[in-house]
Design a protein around this motif. Structure first.
Motif, PDB file in Angstrom:
ATOM      1  N   GLN A 165      -8.572   4.325   1.402  1.00 35.29           N
ATOM      2  CA  GLN A 165      -7.710   3.708   2.409  1.00 35.29           C
ATOM      3  C   GLN A 165      -8.532   3.011   3.493  1.00 35.29           C
ATOM      4  N   LEU A 183      -7.896   4.748  -4.695  1.00 33.93           N
ATOM      5  CA  LEU A 183      -7.679   3.880  -3.540  1.00 33.93           C
ATOM      6  C   LEU A 183      -6.842   4.535  -2.453  1.00 33.93           C
ATOM      7  N   THR A 194     -11.418   1.588   3.060  1.00 30.79           N
ATOM      8  CA  THR A 194     -11.911   0.350   2.454  1.00 30.79           C
ATOM      9  C   THR A 194     -10.810  -0.705   2.417  1.00 30.79           C
ATOM     10  N   LEU A 195      -9.623  -0.308   1.969  1.00 31.05           N
ATOM     11  CA  LEU A 195      -8.512  -1.259   1.918  1.00 31.05           C
ATOM     12  C   LEU A 195      -8.165  -1.784   3.302  1.00 31.05           C
ATOM     13  N   HIS A 225     -10.582  -4.397   4.226  1.00 30.18           N
ATOM     14  CA  HIS A 225     -10.385  -5.600   3.419  1.00 30.18           C
ATOM     15  C   HIS A 225      -9.151  -6.386   3.845  1.00 30.18           C
ATOM     16  N   ASN A 247       0.813  -1.207   0.000  1.00 38.57           N
ATOM     17  CA  ASN A 247       0.000   0.000   0.000  1.00 38.57           C
ATOM     18  C   ASN A 247       0.852   1.264   0.000  1.00 38.57           C
TER      19      ASN A 247
END
Length: 221
Positions: A204, A198, A206-207, A210, A183
Motif C-alpha cells: 500500500q 499489493l 508503494t501504491l 505511485h 484500490n
C-alpha cells in the motif's frame, strides 16, 4: 409523524437521550447506519438493526429521517461531507503546486483506504444509478471545494511554468479518485486473482507513492 415501513415500529419505547442531546443522537444514528448500509446495502438493511445498535428507538429514527430511504440519503450526503471536510483541513494553499498536488493525491489514496465503508456506499449507489444521491444543488457546495482546491493548485502550477496546459480540475479529480477508488472497490477480486501482496503495508505504501508520481507526471512539463 412520517409513515414507517417496519411492522413492529409501534412497539418501540423512545429513550430519553434524544431530548437531552438531539445532535448527538442524530450523529450516532448516522454513524451506525453508515456501517450497516455499507455492509448490507439499502434493500438488505433493516431499521430494527440500526435502532438496536444506537441509543435511540426506531420511532426517533423515523422522526429524524422520515423513512429508511431518507436515512440512506442523509448517510450518503454526510459521507461526502466528511470527505470534503478532511480535504479542506489539508491547508494546501501555501504549498508549492507540485507538493500540494502530490499531498492531495496521496491523502485521497489514504483516506479512501481508511474509509472503506464510504467506498462501499459509493459502489452500492452506483448500482442504484445514483437514484438516492442528494440533489446536485445540495452536493455542489460541499463537493466543489475539492474542485476549487484543484483549480487553485493547477492554476498556480501553470503560472509558475511547472504544469502543462490541457487539463481541468474535474479531470484531475477523476484521475485521483479513480486510482484511489479501485484500490478499495476491487481489492477482493484483484487479490483473489493476483494475490494480496499489493495490499499489505509495504504494498500500500508503494501504491500510494505511485499514485502521487502518476498524477504529477500527468501534468508536469
Amino acid at each position: 409523524m412520517a409513515q414507517t415501513t417496519d411492522s413492529d415500529e409501534t412497539g418501540d419505547t423512545p429513550r430519553r437521550k434524544w431530548k437531552q442531546d438531539p445532535d448527538g443522537v442524530r450523529s450516532d444514528i448516522l454513524r451506525v447506519a453508515r456501517e450497516v448500509f455499507a455492509q448490507k446495502g439499502l434493500s438488505g438493511t433493516r431499521i430494527d438493526e440500526i435502532a438496536a445498535r444506537t441509543s435511540t428507538s426506531k420511532r426517533m429514527i423515523y422522526y429524524y429521517f422520515a423513512d429508511k430511504e431518507g436515512l440512506y440519503r442523509e448517510v450518503l450526503a454526510d459521507a461526502y461531507r466528511q470527505t470534503r471536510e478532511a480535504e479542506d483541513a489539508l491547508k494546501l494553499a501555501d504549498m508549492p503546486p507540485e507538493i500540494a498536488l502530490r499531498k492531495l493525491a496521496e491523502f485521497t489514496f489514504d483516506n479512501h483506504q481508511r474509509s472503506q465503508d464510504f467506498i462501499r456506499l459509493v459502489m452500492i449507489e452506483n448500482v442504484h444509478e445514483a437514484r438516492h444521491m442528494p440533489d446536485a444543488s445540495d452536493m455542489s457546495g460541499e463537493n466543489s471545494s475539492a474542485i476549487r482546491m484543484l483549480e487553485d493548485i493547477y492554476a498556480q502550477g501553470l503560472a509558475q511554468g511547472t504544469f502543462r496546459n490541457g487539463f481541468t480540475a474535474v479531470e484531475l479529480h477523476w484521475h485521483i479518485s479513480a486510482l484511489s477508488y479501485f484500490n478499495v472497490s476491487n481489492r477482493a477480486t484483484f487479490s483473489h486473482i493476483f494475490g494480496d501482496r499489493l495490499f499489505d503495508d509495504a504494498g500500500q505504501a508503494t501504491l500510494r507513492q505511485h499514485v502521487g508520481d502518476m498524477i504529477l507526471r500527468l501534468v508536469m512539463i
